[in-house]
Design an enzyme around this catalytic site. Structure first.
Site, short mmCIF file in Angstrom:
data_model
loop_
_atom_site.label_atom_id
_atom_site.label_comp_id
_atom_site.label_asym_id
_atom_site.label_seq_id
_atom_site.Cartn_x
_atom_site.Cartn_y
_atom_site.Cartn_z
N GLN A 125 37.64 28.66 -35.28
CA GLN A 125 37.01 29.40 -34.86
C GLN A 125 36.29 30.06 -35.97
O GLN A 125 35.53 31.48 -35.18
CB GLN A 125 38.28 31.00 -34.42
CG GLN A 125 39.29 30.38 -33.56
CD GLN A 125 40.13 31.21 -33.87
OE1 GLN A 125 41.00 31.67 -32.98
NE2 GLN A 125 41.67 30.74 -34.71
N ASP A 151 30.91 29.07 -39.69
CA ASP A 151 30.18 29.20 -40.70
C ASP A 151 29.79 27.54 -41.77
O ASP A 151 28.87 26.77 -42.34
CB ASP A 151 30.83 29.54 -41.88
CG ASP A 151 32.24 29.64 -42.73
OD1 ASP A 151 32.71 28.09 -42.26
OD2 ASP A 151 33.38 29.92 -42.67
N HIS A 182 33.64 29.32 -31.84
CA HIS A 182 32.43 29.92 -31.74
C HIS A 182 31.05 29.62 -32.24
O HIS A 182 30.54 30.66 -32.49
CB HIS A 182 33.21 31.35 -32.48
CG HIS A 182 34.97 31.97 -31.65
ND1 HIS A 182 35.50 32.60 -32.75
CD2 HIS A 182 34.93 31.68 -30.35
CE1 HIS A 182 36.69 33.11 -31.85
NE2 HIS A 182 36.29 32.62 -30.80
N CYS A 199 20.88 24.61 -25.98
CA CYS A 199 20.90 25.24 -25.08
C CYS A 199 22.24 25.86 -24.02
O CYS A 199 23.46 25.35 -23.88
CB CYS A 199 20.06 23.86 -24.57
SG CYS A 199 20.20 24.35 -22.46
N CYS A 204 14.61 24.66 -23.35
CA CYS A 204 15.49 23.29 -23.82
C CYS A 204 14.63 22.16 -23.54
O CYS A 204 13.80 21.89 -23.01
CB CYS A 204 16.67 23.13 -22.75
SG CYS A 204 17.29 21.56 -22.91
N CYS A 231 16.67 19.39 -20.41
CA CYS A 231 17.07 19.95 -19.90
C CYS A 231 15.98 20.51 -18.95
O CYS A 231 15.32 20.54 -17.93
CB CYS A 231 17.89 20.36 -18.97
SG CYS A 231 18.66 22.17 -19.06
N GLY A 276 45.45 30.17 -41.64
CA GLY A 276 44.59 31.25 -41.64
C GLY A 276 44.27 31.69 -39.90
O GLY A 276 42.94 32.32 -40.15
N ALA A 315 46.01 29.05 -47.32
CA ALA A 315 45.41 27.47 -47.54
C ALA A 315 44.88 26.02 -48.39
O ALA A 315 45.60 25.27 -48.16
CB ALA A 315 44.16 27.26 -46.46
#
Ligand SMILES: [Zn+2]
Length: 259
Positions: free
Chosen positions: A111, A114, A129, A137, A158, A161, A199, A243
């Protein structure tokens, strides 16, 4: 042997016995790299106000204007941009990469936006995300690294397409999860018989559904989180530690057992 050592032993056993292991990763792992969280007392939203929940609607209504405003927003969120630019993978990211290289981890569903999994060297990654270093696009979901794309004309079109408009790959508020990413998550969850919850409190859909699906089809869940989450009660093993510490110990355990 204390509780954590016992849990590490048990987690290693479950991973060793699994056919298809998937890690579902959330903001807690990035926080161990110093990436600021959004909620909570020191969270960016707490300090700077809630984000615009109509962000995606505004993009759809007027993409040119959205792109023009993007630079202004970037300077306002300088703190976040700076923290992201300087963040590097931590021991938890490297442990996930090691698990993949050992053939013990088949996929990462993250999720986080970064790019730290890639920097750590992981290969099989789906970013629910999006990724902050890429553009996408909205029509065909083709993605490009930010620096490879010319932004001379706004909004950018784009080249593949030719009819889709290009935006940042990061999923905005109100924006649907890109279909290709969602399909891959569903596919991975179906095949998964052991899911690591790293996490993440997984309270946000669709991520919240994946562990529930794995559990209900007979798979096992391993939580890696310093804090209790709504998923804890579903988990077969709970590693109540960061973690970086817990996953590194699991990798060591798996490594020594195969020798
Ligand atoms: Zn396209």
């Amino acid at each position: 042997m204390n509780d954590l050592e016992q849990a590490i032993e048990e987690a290693a056993r479950l991973i060793r016995n699994a056919r298809h292991v998937v890690a579902l990763v959330g903001a807690g792992l990035s926080a161990e790299s110093g990436v600021p969280t959004f909620r909570g007392p020191e969270g960016l939203w707490t300090k700077h106000g809630e984000p615009d929940l109509r962000d995606y609607d505004r993009f759809v209504e007027d993409p040119k204007r959205w792109w023009e405003q993007r630079r202004e927003r970037a300077s306002r969120l300088g703190e976040l941009v700076q923290a992201l630019e300087s963040a590097v993978p931590n021991a938890g990211h490297f442990a996930l990469r090691d698990l993949e290289e050992m053939g013990r981890l088949q996929h990462i569903i993250t999720q986080n936006i970064d790019n730290l999994h890639q920097l750590a060297g992981s290969q099989a990654i789906t970013e629910i995300h999006g990724n902050r270093t890429k553009l996408r696009c909205v029509l065909c979901n083709h993605r490009w690294p930010f620096e490879d794309f010319s932004l001379e004309e706004l909004p950018p079109r784009c080249p593949d397409c030719t009819s889709g408009i290009v935006k940042s790959d990061t999923v905005m508020f109100g924006e649907p999860i890109p279909r290709d990413a969602l399909d891959e998550c569903i596919n991975q969850s179906r095949r998964c018989d052991c899911m690591l919850l790293v996490g993440t409190s997984a309270v946000v859909y669709p991520a919240a559904q994946f562990p529930v699906d794995v559990k209900s089809s007979g798979g096992v869940l391993i939580e890696v989180n310093p804090n209790e989450t709504p998923l804890t009660r579903l988990c077969d093993v709970v590693l109540r530690a960061p973690a970086g510490e817990a996953l590194t110990a699991v990798v060591e355990r798996l490594g020594s057992a195969t020798q």
